[in-house]
Scaffold this motif. Structure first.
Motif, PDB file in Angstrom:
ATOM      1  N   GLN A 216      -6.755  -3.417  -2.830  1.00  0.00           N
ATOM      2  CA  GLN A 216      -5.221  -3.502  -3.518  1.00  0.00           C
ATOM      3  C   GLN A 216      -4.716  -2.326  -3.530  1.00  0.00           C
ATOM      4  O   GLN A 216      -3.336  -2.199  -3.555  1.00  0.00           O
TER       5      GLN A 216
ATOM      6  N   ASN B  12      -3.310  -1.624   0.168  1.00  0.00           N
ATOM      7  CA  ASN B  12      -1.494  -2.607   0.356  1.00  0.00           C
ATOM      8  C   ASN B  12      -0.702  -2.376   0.167  1.00  0.00           C
ATOM      9  O   ASN B  12       0.087  -2.043   0.294  1.00  0.00           O
TER      10      ASN B  12
ATOM     11  N   LYS C 170       2.266  -1.264   1.572  1.00  0.00           N
ATOM     12  CA  LYS C 170       3.682  -1.772   1.014  1.00  0.00           C
ATOM     13  C   LYS C 170       4.638   0.025   0.565  1.00  0.00           C
ATOM     14  O   LYS C 170       6.178  -0.683   1.593  1.00  0.00           O
TER      15      LYS C 170
END
Length: 93
Positions: free
Chosen positions: A42, A45, A49
């Motif tokens: 996570q 990710n 982003k």
């Protein structure tokens, strides 16, 4: 000298408790390890982003600078046109 049956029973009970605690600790460690792996994914990710957002923000900042420059040019043109009209008779062609 053989050990007493009561002492052997207590040792067996303590051994079982120890083994159960060890199994529980192993399971919990596995859960924590799995959660940590998921958290790392996570974070990766989110990092990606954020990187994409940085690029988009840079692009938007460039567009805002371009728009500001265009507004400034248009204001200069408006002032020049208004300056040319000062003193003219509005009814004159």
């Amino acid at each position: 000298m053989p050990e007493e049956p009561m002492a052997q029973g207590e040792i067996a009970a303590l051994t079982r408790r120890y083994e159960q605690a060890q199994e529980k600790a192993d399971r919990e460690f596995g859960i924590v390890k799995s959660d940590l792996t998921a958290l790392r994914l996570q974070v990766g990710n989110l990092d990606q982003k954020v990187g994409n957002l940085d690029e988009k923000i840079d692009g938007l900042a460039g567009e805002v600078r371009d728009l500001t420059a265009k507004v400034d040019r248009n204001q200069v043109q408006i002032i020049e046109l208004l300056s040319q009209l000062v003193g003219r008779n509005p009814d004159a062609g």
